[in-house]
Motif scaffolding. Structure first.
Motif, PDB file in Angstrom:
ATOM      1  N   SER A   1       0.810  -1.217   0.000  1.00 45.89           N
ATOM      2  CA  SER A   1       0.000   0.000   0.000  1.00 45.89           C
ATOM      3  C   SER A   1       0.844   1.269   0.000  1.00 45.89           C
ATOM      4  CB  SER A   1      -0.936   0.016   1.218  1.00 45.89           C
ATOM      5  OG  SER A   1      -0.203   0.090   2.424  1.00 45.89           O
ATOM      6  N   ARG A   2       2.157   1.113   0.108  1.00 43.27           N
ATOM      7  CA  ARG A   2       3.049   2.272   0.134  1.00 43.27           C
ATOM      8  C   ARG A   2       4.285   2.011  -0.717  1.00 43.27           C
ATOM      9  NH1 ARG A   2       0.730   1.858   5.108  1.00 43.27           N
ATOM     10  NH2 ARG A   2       0.232   3.773   6.276  1.00 43.27           N
ATOM     11  N   GLY A   3       4.836   3.093  -1.272  1.00 52.02           N
ATOM     12  CA  GLY A   3       6.147   3.027  -1.903  1.00 52.02           C
ATOM     13  C   GLY A   3       6.197   2.429  -3.293  1.00 52.02           C
ATOM     14  N   LEU A   4       5.055   2.056  -3.875  1.00 56.94           N
ATOM     15  CA  LEU A   4       5.034   1.492  -5.221  1.00 56.94           C
ATOM     16  C   LEU A   4       4.125   2.335  -6.111  1.00 56.94           C
ATOM     17  CD1 LEU A   4       4.783  -2.358  -4.557  1.00 56.94           C
ATOM     18  CD2 LEU A   4       6.804  -1.051  -5.213  1.00 56.94           C
ATOM     19  N   ASP A   5       4.575   2.593  -7.328  1.00 55.60           N
ATOM     20  CA  ASP A   5       3.781   3.360  -8.287  1.00 55.60           C
ATOM     21  C   ASP A   5       3.134   2.389  -9.260  1.00 55.60           C
ATOM     22  OD1 ASP A   5       2.624   5.357  -9.736  1.00 55.60           O
ATOM     23  OD2 ASP A   5       4.457   5.949 -10.792  1.00 55.60           O
ATOM     24  N   PHE A   6       1.853   2.150  -9.080  1.00 57.38           N
ATOM     25  CA  PHE A   6       1.145   1.213  -9.938  1.00 57.38           C
ATOM     26  C   PHE A   6       0.809   1.872 -11.274  1.00 57.38           C
ATOM     27  CE2 PHE A   6       0.630  -0.732  -5.836  1.00 57.38           C
ATOM     28  CZ  PHE A   6       0.718  -2.091  -6.113  1.00 57.38           C
ATOM     29  N   GLY A   7       0.739   1.058 -12.316  1.00 57.88           N
ATOM     30  CA  GLY A   7       0.558   1.539 -13.676  1.00 57.88           C
ATOM     31  C   GLY A   7      -0.878   1.934 -13.991  1.00 57.88           C
ATOM     32  N   PRO A   8      -1.113   2.394 -15.211  1.00 59.74           N
ATOM     33  CA  PRO A   8      -2.432   2.920 -15.613  1.00 59.74           C
ATOM     34  C   PRO A   8      -3.513   1.859 -15.731  1.00 59.74           C
ATOM     35  CG  PRO A   8      -0.965   2.823 -17.499  1.00 59.74           C
ATOM     36  CD  PRO A   8      -0.123   2.510 -16.301  1.00 59.74           C
ATOM     37  N   PHE A   9      -3.139   0.568 -15.792  1.00 56.01           N
ATOM     38  CA  PHE A   9      -4.151  -0.479 -15.905  1.00 56.01           C
ATOM     39  C   PHE A   9      -4.767  -0.822 -14.552  1.00 56.01           C
ATOM     40  CE2 PHE A   9      -1.238  -1.183 -19.476  1.00 56.01           C
ATOM     41  CZ  PHE A   9      -2.130  -1.062 -20.530  1.00 56.01           C
ATOM     42  N   LEU A  10      -4.110  -0.403 -13.456  1.00 61.17           N
ATOM     43  CA  LEU A  10      -4.640  -0.668 -12.120  1.00 61.17           C
ATOM     44  C   LEU A  10      -5.744   0.364 -11.840  1.00 61.17           C
ATOM     45  CD1 LEU A  10      -4.791  -0.530  -8.902  1.00 61.17           C
ATOM     46  CD2 LEU A  10      -4.122  -2.704  -9.898  1.00 61.17           C
ATOM     47  N   ARG A  11      -6.964   0.009 -12.166  1.00 57.50           N
ATOM     48  CA  ARG A  11      -8.086   0.950 -12.041  1.00 57.50           C
ATOM     49  C   ARG A  11      -9.082   0.550 -10.963  1.00 57.50           C
ATOM     50  NH1 ARG A  11     -10.938   1.605 -17.549  1.00 57.50           N
ATOM     51  NH2 ARG A  11     -12.158   3.029 -16.257  1.00 57.50           N
ATOM     52  N   HIS A  12      -8.870  -0.605 -10.318  1.00 52.63           N
ATOM     53  CA  HIS A  12      -9.830  -1.082  -9.332  1.00 52.63           C
ATOM     54  C   HIS A  12      -9.099  -1.575  -8.085  1.00 52.63           C
ATOM     55  CE1 HIS A  12     -12.779  -1.130 -12.666  1.00 52.63           C
ATOM     56  NE2 HIS A  12     -11.759  -1.595 -13.371  1.00 52.63           N
ATOM     57  N   VAL A  13      -9.533  -1.084  -6.929  1.00 55.11           N
ATOM     58  CA  VAL A  13      -9.011  -1.540  -5.653  1.00 55.11           C
ATOM     59  C   VAL A  13     -10.184  -2.092  -4.838  1.00 55.11           C
ATOM     60  CG1 VAL A  13      -7.940  -0.869  -3.470  1.00 55.11           C
ATOM     61  CG2 VAL A  13      -7.090   0.088  -5.615  1.00 55.11           C
TER      62      VAL A  13
ATOM     63  N   ALA B   1      -6.628   2.730  -0.866  1.00 53.13           N
ATOM     64  CA  ALA B   1      -7.526   3.221  -1.904  1.00 53.13           C
ATOM     65  C   ALA B   1      -6.779   4.037  -2.948  1.00 53.13           C
ATOM     66  CB  ALA B   1      -8.644   4.059  -1.281  1.00 53.13           C
ATOM     67  N   GLY B   2      -5.732   4.740  -2.513  1.00 51.40           N
ATOM     68  CA  GLY B   2      -4.988   5.610  -3.417  1.00 51.40           C
ATOM     69  C   GLY B   2      -4.058   4.911  -4.370  1.00 51.40           C
ATOM     70  N   ARG B   3      -4.056   3.589  -4.376  1.00 53.02           N
ATOM     71  CA  ARG B   3      -3.247   2.863  -5.383  1.00 53.02           C
ATOM     72  C   ARG B   3      -3.885   2.976  -6.754  1.00 53.02           C
ATOM     73  NH1 ARG B   3       1.063   3.644  -3.601  1.00 53.02           N
ATOM     74  NH2 ARG B   3      -0.182   5.033  -2.305  1.00 53.02           N
ATOM     75  N   SER B   4      -5.150   3.342  -6.816  1.00 52.03           N
ATOM     76  CA  SER B   4      -5.848   3.535  -8.090  1.00 52.03           C
ATOM     77  C   SER B   4      -6.057   5.024  -8.308  1.00 52.03           C
ATOM     78  CB  SER B   4      -7.190   2.812  -8.071  1.00 52.03           C
ATOM     79  OG  SER B   4      -7.882   2.975  -9.293  1.00 52.03           O
ATOM     80  N   ALA B   5      -6.479   5.381  -9.528  1.00 49.07           N
ATOM     81  CA  ALA B   5      -6.763   6.780  -9.893  1.00 49.07           C
ATOM     82  C   ALA B   5      -5.554   7.664  -9.657  1.00 49.07           C
ATOM     83  CB  ALA B   5      -7.971   7.296  -9.098  1.00 49.07           C
ATOM     84  N   ARG B   6      -4.387   7.186 -10.023  1.00 49.08           N
ATOM     85  CA  ARG B   6      -3.164   7.952  -9.826  1.00 49.08           C
ATOM     86  C   ARG B   6      -2.876   8.834 -11.044  1.00 49.08           C
ATOM     87  NH1 ARG B   6      -0.344   5.999  -5.567  1.00 49.08           N
ATOM     88  NH2 ARG B   6       1.672   6.714  -6.295  1.00 49.08           N
ATOM     89  N   ALA B   7      -2.146   9.903 -10.823  1.00 47.51           N
ATOM     90  CA  ALA B   7      -1.704  10.802 -11.899  1.00 47.51           C
ATOM     91  C   ALA B   7      -2.877  11.311 -12.752  1.00 47.51           C
ATOM     92  CB  ALA B   7      -0.678  10.099 -12.775  1.00 47.51           C
ATOM     93  N   GLY B   8      -3.979  11.628 -12.115  1.00 52.64           N
ATOM     94  CA  GLY B   8      -5.112  12.191 -12.831  1.00 52.64           C
ATOM     95  C   GLY B   8      -6.004  11.183 -13.534  1.00 52.64           C
ATOM     96  N   ARG B   9      -5.694   9.886 -13.405  1.00 50.54           N
ATOM     97  CA  ARG B   9      -6.526   8.866 -14.034  1.00 50.54           C
ATOM     98  C   ARG B   9      -7.744   8.544 -13.173  1.00 50.54           C
ATOM     99  NH1 ARG B   9      -1.119   6.960 -15.075  1.00 50.54           N
ATOM    100  NH2 ARG B   9      -1.207   5.713 -13.155  1.00 50.54           N
TER     101      ARG B   9
END
Length: 211
Positions: A156-168, A195-203
């Protein structure tokens, strides 16, 4: 020790994931010339993150399965990935067995053994941002890569998940789950991180809570 180092160097860069208020105030007083660069509203849910509440009806595993079916059958979600957080390693293993018995391809990651020592491990690469985004889209002919990752708060911390990760999915974040220090229903910061692992970087993204 850090104050001693800073006082004997012209330039020094300190990097941290979070800056507690007490630490920030300490350095403001001890090092007036220190420049701080921090993201605003760090601990807020992303604006484009929508929240869904589902009734587990006595079985969180079955509720997760139904939500996975919903995601996988929704037009436009053909490449979407799902990240499922459980509060305990035993809960990860239990859900993994449940999904395996129903032929749901997934990766269960609890940080045991060599995975924890070499994090992020190769088994996580398809979910992370960067070069792995291309790998996540590509799979051998006739074979589809797993799109479901089941884990604990270790990711839940320290990893930047990619744009395909859209559901938590948060099966243990509802009011009917037993509370503990690290449980998402008893720790607002932990809930935000998961919850913040999704919708990152404006997605856009969705978090599903079993209530």
């Amino acid at each position: 020790a850090l104050i001693h180092i800073l006082s004997h160097t012209d330039q020094q860069e300190l990097v941290t994931a979070t800056i507690p208020k007490s630490l920030r105030l300490f350095y403001v007083e001890a090092c007036p010339s220190l420049v701080t660069l921090a993201s605003p509203h760090l601990h807020h849910l992303p604006r484009r993150l929508s929240v869904m509440f589902v009734d587990p009806s006595g079985s969180k595993e079955l509720a997760v399965l139904k939500e996975l079916f919903r995601v996988f059958t929704t037009p436009g979600c053909e490449h979407d990935q799902v990240l499922i957080f459980r509060d305990k390693r035993s809960s990860v293993e239990q859900l993994s067995r449940f999904l395996s018995q129903r032929n749901v391809d997934h990766v269960a990651w609890t940080g045991e053994g060599s995975d924890r020592k070499t994090r992020p491990s190769p088994s996580l690469a398809r979910w992370l941002a960067g070069p792995s985004e291309f790998v996540a889209r590509r799979s051998p002919a006739g074979q589809e890569a797993a799109r479901v990752l089941v884990t604990t708060s270790l990711l839940s911390r320290g990893l930047d998940f990619g744009p395909f990760l859209r559901h938590v999915f948060l099966p243990d974040a509802g009011r009917n789950t037993k509370r503990s220090v690290h449980a998402a229903n008893n720790n607002a910061l932990e809930l935000l991180h998961r919850a913040g692992r999704s919708a990152r970087a404006g997605r856009s993204g969705t978090v599903v809570v079993c209530e």
